[in-house]
Design a protein around this motif. Structure first.
Motif, mmCIF file in Angstrom:
data_model
loop_
_atom_site.group_PDB
_atom_site.id
_atom_site.type_symbol
_atom_site.label_atom_id
_atom_site.label_comp_id
_atom_site.label_asym_id
_atom_site.label_seq_id
_atom_site.Cartn_x
_atom_site.Cartn_y
_atom_site.Cartn_z
ATOM 1 N N CYS A 111 0.822 -1.213 0.000
ATOM 2 C CA CYS A 111 0.000 0.000 0.000
ATOM 3 C C CYS A 111 0.855 1.262 0.000
ATOM 4 C CB CYS A 111 -0.991 0.000 1.163
ATOM 5 S SG CYS A 111 -0.320 0.310 2.789
ATOM 6 N N GLY A 171 2.440 2.108 -3.379
ATOM 7 C CA GLY A 171 1.475 2.794 -4.225
ATOM 8 C C GLY A 171 1.263 4.238 -3.820
ATOM 9 N N THR A 230 -8.024 1.180 0.907
ATOM 10 C CA THR A 230 -7.048 0.785 -0.109
ATOM 11 C C THR A 230 -7.702 0.601 -1.466
ATOM 12 O OG1 THR A 230 -5.678 -0.300 1.565
ATOM 13 C CG2 THR A 230 -5.310 -0.932 -0.707
ATOM 14 N N THR A 273 -6.559 2.617 -4.783
ATOM 15 C CA THR A 273 -6.067 1.871 -5.939
ATOM 16 C C THR A 273 -6.914 2.128 -7.181
ATOM 17 O OG1 THR A 273 -5.243 0.158 -4.441
ATOM 18 C CG2 THR A 273 -5.474 -0.442 -6.754
ATOM 19 N N MET A 287 -5.984 5.607 -8.746
ATOM 20 C CA MET A 287 -4.586 5.970 -8.921
ATOM 21 C C MET A 287 -4.273 6.468 -10.339
ATOM 22 S SD MET A 287 -1.595 6.117 -7.378
ATOM 23 C CE MET A 287 -1.758 5.021 -5.946
ATOM 24 N N THR A 329 -0.474 1.210 -8.977
ATOM 25 C CA THR A 329 -1.770 0.522 -8.987
ATOM 26 C C THR A 329 -1.593 -0.965 -8.698
ATOM 27 O OG1 THR A 329 -2.634 2.128 -10.576
ATOM 28 C CG2 THR A 329 -3.812 0.038 -10.367
ATOM 29 N N GLY A 365 -0.993 -1.537 -5.019
ATOM 30 C CA GLY A 365 -2.224 -1.465 -4.245
ATOM 31 C C GLY A 365 -3.051 -2.721 -4.357
ATOM 32 N N ALA A 366 -3.094 -3.314 -5.549
ATOM 33 C CA ALA A 366 -3.840 -4.563 -5.739
ATOM 34 C C ALA A 366 -3.221 -5.693 -4.924
ATOM 35 C CB ALA A 366 -3.872 -4.925 -7.220
#
Length: 404
Positions: free
Chosen positions: A228, A231, A288, A292, A295, A378, A381-382
């Motif tokens: 996280c 990102g 989150t 994401t 972004m 991105t 974040g995933a």
């Protein structure tokens, strides 16, 4: 035995002094260490001819310092108390900042910001957040959200003020003034931070509740935070130069970053309260997912007005991410080791910040654009969502606690 005899009594009012002092400490210190250097990118490039990646590496050196220092300082805070540790940080940051105003070589900037992070940021973030959580038996999510909201406000306000200060006085004078103001504010605030009162005896765990062992929780939280923060570091460190490149503006380009982080203040408080209602991990996942999903939207903006409109929309969700992290660590780790556990988990967060900021500059140097930079953010974040979701599922299958 009567209920009155077993009641722990009202919580002390001084806990709100702790929250306010913590918010100010985090705003002043982390506002300059996490992303304050972003407004120095172009002045340092012009002064020394360094690449964008090399300049971004200065900030990354500071974040690596916070990561390593946070582990050591969190361990010490659990043993010798928070106030002495915080005073160390309150002296280290302004001293390093004033010396950086006189630096002439890249390695000097790297060394000074690393020390500011290790002895300064590392001494302030994890111990202070752990202290705030220790003062609250109930409503800790909201309290931590308010304290971390101070950090968000600082991360917007400090770069914004520094951008104008640089335009008025030059980057060297701006660093000197910043160091003096930091010393004059952090040291008195550190003296307000008192140890939390001893917690009341905890009731026995309910039948069927089997929390995951700390040896499993800490690595899972650490890897999730790495994702996280990798990102979130990209807009923090590269939004200002992205806007400058898209619009040709100077100091005005810091305005959307400020609005993003002001919106993050509301997000941190909102998601802190949400964690008290639905659990720490679900609130973290919600924030989150918000961050994401939006972004790549920064790359679609082509005017200052568009950036001003989009940045706070992104910022509200972004702000809740750090609150989710902090409340989750509190909910899933033992109170006696909370500062050290927070330091360990957040060390991966700061490493993520360092990685995200550095890769942003390096990919820009390689490609001449920020598309790959935001795509990596991105994907990070995933990955965070996948890990936190797996941890949440494991906790729910065990019937374990309020974090889920």
């Amino acid at each position: 035995m009567s209920q009155a005899a077993t009641s722990p009594g009202p919580e002390p009012r001084y806990r709100w002094v702790i929250v306010i002092a913590a918010a100010l400490v985090l705003g002043i210190a982390m506002g300059q260490l996490v992303n304050g250097l972003s407004v120095f990118f172009l002045p340092l490039e012009a002064e020394f001819g360094w690449s964008r990646g090399a300049v971004a590496g200065i900030n990354s050196a500071g974040l690596v310092g916070i990561a390593l220092g946070g582990i050591v300082m969190g361990f010490l805070a659990d043993r010798i108390g928070v106030r002495a540790i915080v005073l160390t940080g309150a002296v280290a940051i302004p001293l390093a900042t004033i010396l950086a105003a006189r630096a002439e070589a890249l390695w000097q900037f790297y060394a000074l910001f690393f020390l500011a992070g290790a002895l300064g940021g590392g001494a302030l973030f994890a111990p202070v957040i752990a202290l705030v959580g220790g003062w609250f038996r109930t409503g800790a999510g909201l309290a931590i959200g308010i304290a971390s909201a101070g950090q968000a406000l600082g991360q917007g306000g400090v770069p914004w003020a520094l951008g104008h200060l640089i335009s008025w006085t030059g980057w060297q004078s701006a660093l000197t003034i910043l160091g003096l103001v930091t010393a004059a504010t952090l040291i008195p605030l550190a003296l307000l931070l008192r140890p939390a009162p001893a917690p009341p005896p905890q009731p026995a765990a309910a039948p069927g509740r089997a929390p995951l062992p700390t040896a499993l929780v800490l690595p899972a939280l650490s890897l999730a935070v790495l994702g996280c923060c990798t990102g979130m570091a990209v807009p923090l460190m590269h939004l200002v130069p992205l806007i400058q490149g898209a619009t040709g503006l100077g100091a005005e380009a810091g305005g959307p970053l400020l609005t993003m982080l002001v919106a993050g203040v509301g997000g941190r408080i909102f998601f802190g309260r949400l964690s008290d209602m639905i659990g720490a991990l679900p609130a973290w996942m919600a924030a989150t997912a918000w961050q994401t999903a939006l972004m790549m939207g920064f790359l679609l903006m082509d005017s200052l007005t568009a950036f001003f409109l989009f940045a706070p929309l992104y910022g509200f969700g972004y702000g809740g991410v750090m609150t989710g992290v902090l409340v989750s660590v509190r909910a899933l780790t033992p109170a006696a080791r909370r500062a050290s556990a927070t330091g360990i988990v957040l060390s991966f967060g700061w490493l993520g910040h360092a990685l995200g900021g550095w890769q942003g500059g390096a990919l820009f140097d390689l490609t001449g654009a920020y598309t790959a930079t935001f795509a990596v953010a991105t994907a990070a974040g995933a990955a965070n969502l996948l890990i936190v979701g797996s941890l949440l599922l494991a906790l729910r299958q065990r019937g374990a606690p309020a974090a889920a």
